[in-house]
Scaffold this active site. Structure first.
Site, mmCIF file in Angstrom:
data_model
loop_
_atom_site.group_PDB
_atom_site.id
_atom_site.type_symbol
_atom_site.label_atom_id
_atom_site.label_comp_id
_atom_site.label_asym_id
_atom_site.label_seq_id
_atom_site.Cartn_x
_atom_site.Cartn_y
_atom_site.Cartn_z
ATOM 1 N N SER A 119 -2.030 5.215 -43.036
ATOM 2 C CA SER A 119 -2.195 6.614 -42.650
ATOM 3 C C SER A 119 -1.934 6.835 -41.170
ATOM 4 O O SER A 119 -1.842 7.982 -40.725
ATOM 5 C CB SER A 119 -3.612 7.087 -42.984
ATOM 6 O OG SER A 119 -4.569 6.307 -42.278
ATOM 7 N N HIS A 140 2.258 7.341 -48.291
ATOM 8 C CA HIS A 140 0.899 7.677 -47.869
ATOM 9 C C HIS A 140 0.250 8.637 -48.850
ATOM 10 O O HIS A 140 0.580 9.821 -48.897
ATOM 11 C CB HIS A 140 0.920 8.281 -46.459
ATOM 12 C CG HIS A 140 -0.433 8.669 -45.958
ATOM 13 N ND1 HIS A 140 -0.648 9.747 -45.127
ATOM 14 C CD2 HIS A 140 -1.660 8.134 -46.195
ATOM 15 C CE1 HIS A 140 -1.937 9.849 -44.868
ATOM 16 N NE2 HIS A 140 -2.561 8.884 -45.509
ATOM 17 N N GLU A 152 3.046 11.485 -48.747
ATOM 18 C CA GLU A 152 4.026 11.452 -47.659
ATOM 19 C C GLU A 152 4.927 10.228 -47.838
ATOM 20 O O GLU A 152 4.429 9.096 -47.900
ATOM 21 C CB GLU A 152 3.325 11.395 -46.305
ATOM 22 C CG GLU A 152 2.543 12.660 -45.982
ATOM 23 C CD GLU A 152 1.814 12.575 -44.658
ATOM 24 O OE1 GLU A 152 1.696 13.603 -43.975
ATOM 25 O OE2 GLU A 152 1.334 11.473 -44.295
ATOM 26 N N ASN A 190 -1.823 14.492 -40.834
ATOM 27 C CA ASN A 190 -2.782 14.171 -39.771
ATOM 28 C C ASN A 190 -2.365 14.788 -38.437
ATOM 29 O O ASN A 190 -3.219 15.136 -37.615
ATOM 30 C CB ASN A 190 -2.931 12.657 -39.630
ATOM 31 C CG ASN A 190 -3.858 12.082 -40.682
ATOM 32 O OD1 ASN A 190 -4.764 12.754 -41.165
ATOM 33 N ND2 ASN A 190 -3.628 10.832 -41.053
#
Length: 494
Positions: A119, A140, A152, A190
């Site tokens: 991540s 991800h 992802e 993120n």
């Protein structure tokens, strides 16, 4: 496809459940062989539960359960058929992941594709340890994997052409939504999430409001499922702080990603949130958690005369010339109440600000200055609440709370688009699926008005002097041209 999943923890179990439910055969392995049977039992119990609740057919659940294969070692030969894909979900440590993949490279044929569920680590740096880095990409997933349908797909700098497309097609065929993202700090979700939490901390640093008030405004005015501090308690402040620092460092201390000085002491004190029973809220027995009762301001006069100074607050006051002691309400779109008082010669003791973004929502936001009279505050709360609205009182700041949060969300997202980290439509899709926002940030800005967001950011930058509010060229150019923010980069002639 035959898929090997290495890592029998929470993420590995979730990925295994997703894969067998989609019809794949799954080999499950872990560095601790004793963890594998427990993980297999857990996944089978989840499949049984899904069948019991009617979310999948009994025959499908039985088939999926039988497709789970326990391995004694991540490097085991397994069956006569080699896995077509290995997904790693082990400790978030570069050396640990790289060592695993170098061992898998020796054990499995060159045709097996490798995927890391990292991540935060660089896919390129993990792959650099391999003899053939072209076979590795990032895949991800988000927790809980069966429910969080975003994945992802992250090609590293050396990832072979065709591998990202293969992975994206696999994800889509297996019921989740892939977005292809450049190998950059924080990837997409993120990175995009820094817009909300960094600005929430900035508001807390400046004592504009306390964290429960910021959370209430984020939920009621912006329509977020959770306020930023409630969200950080859920994910863990230790995790959030690490991501904030990683993204900020990775983008060479870009101002709009600047983290807060408030996190270090809270992390050192173990105030992580739910997992430590104390964070921004307390989660012990009998504690209300984020459901703290809202303070109420009583005693105001809901019939007090109101004069509106400026556009954007229609319906809050009377069109006639009110009494000499009337409350003066000013809209605070990118500006502060104190600036309006100074510019227009308004009476400081009874001039208050209203966030225009809060109109038409369940909560109205009232801004007060150090000069505001206490009786004026009580009366203004009563006036704004008289048609059933909740009212939050915050300290005067340029743009107020909701505007600053939204401006930061949009500015960070347009920065992602500008850097080519992901396609504009994928940014909006990833944020809505991965963060649960009511709109993708680019579409959100288009709904509010990109020119209006641009003017807001320019006003914030001018009044505060903080470069974190400098609008991105992506936003500036599209707003000036009257184009949607989801308009992609123009193609240049080759």
């Amino acid at each position: 496809m035959r898929i090997r999943i290495v890592g029998a923890g929470t993420m590995g179990r979730g990925i295994a459940q997703w894969a067998v439910t989609a019809g794949h055969t799954v080999e499950l392995a872990d560095a601790r062989p004793e963890a594998v049977p427990e993980a297999v039992s857990f996944v089978r119990a989840m499949l049984e539960r899904a069948a019991g609740k009617g979310r999948m057919g009994r025959a499908d659940a039985d088939r999926a359960a039988s497709a789970l294969v326990a391995l004694e070692s991540p490097y085991a030969a397994g069956s006569a058929e080699a896995p077509g894909l290995v997904i790693e979900a082990v400790l978030e440590d570069l050396d640990t992941k790289a060592e695993l993949f170098t061992g898998l490279e020796r054990a499995l044929p060159a045709s097996t594709v490798f995927a890391t569920n990292t991540s935060s680590l660089s896919v390129t740096r993990i792959g650099a340890r391999l003899g053939d880095p072209g076979r590795l990409a990032g895949l991800h997933f988000f927790n809980p994997v069966p429910l969080m349908r975003l994945v992802e797909v992250v090609p590293g700098a050396a990832t072979r052409e065709g591998v990202p497309q293969l992975l994206a097609e696999l994800v889509a065929e297996s019921g989740h939504h892939p977005v292809t993202v450049a190998d950059t700090p924080g990837f997409l979700v993120n990175h995009a999430g820094r817009g909300l939490v960094t600005e929430a901390f900035a508001l807390l640093e400046e004592s504009v409001a306390d964290h429960p008030a910021i959370d209430r405004i984020a939920r009621d005015v912006l329509g977020l499922r959770m306020g930023p501090f409630e969200l950080m308690d859920l994910t863990g402040l230790d995790v959030t702080a690490s991501v904030m620092d990683t993204v900020w460092d990775g983008f060479r201390h870009a101002d709009r990603l600047r983290p807060s000085y408030l996190t270090a002491n809270r992390v050192a004190a173990g105030l992580y949130g739910r997992k430590s029973a104390r964070g921004f809220y307390s989660y012990g027995e009998g504690e209300p958690g984020p459901g703290l009762p809202e303070p109420r301001i009583e005693g105001g006069d809901p019939a007090r005369a109101v004069r509106l100074a400026g556009d954007g607050l229609a319906g809050l006051g009377t069109p006639r010339e009110p009494a000499a002691d009337a409350l003066v309400l000013v809209p605070t779109w990118g500006t502060s109440v104190s600036a309006a008082v100074a510019a227009d010669g308004l009476p400081a003791e009874r001039t208050l600000g209203v966030d225009p973004l809060s109109l038409g929502t369940p909560r109205r936001v009232l801004a007060v200055t150090p000069a505001t009279d206490g009786e004026a505050v009580r009366d203004a709360v009563a006036v704004l609440a008289r048609d059933g609205h909740a009212v939050s009182v915050v300290r005067d700041t340029a743009g107020s709370v909701a505007q600053r949060l939204l401006a930061s969300i949009v500015n960070v997202a347009t920065g992602i688009a500008e850097r080519g980290i992901a396609a504009p439509d994928d940014i909006d899709t990833a944020v809505t699926l991965g963060l649960g926002y009511p709109h993708g940030p680019l579409a959100w800005a288009d709904t509010v008005g990109s020119a209006r967001i641009l003017s807001l950011l320019r006003a914030l930058a001018q009044e505060t002097g903080d470069p974190r509010y400098r609008p991105t060229p992506w936003l500036t150019h599209r707003a000036n041209l009257g184009l949607p923010l989801r308009t992609p980069m123009p193609h240049l002639p080759e």
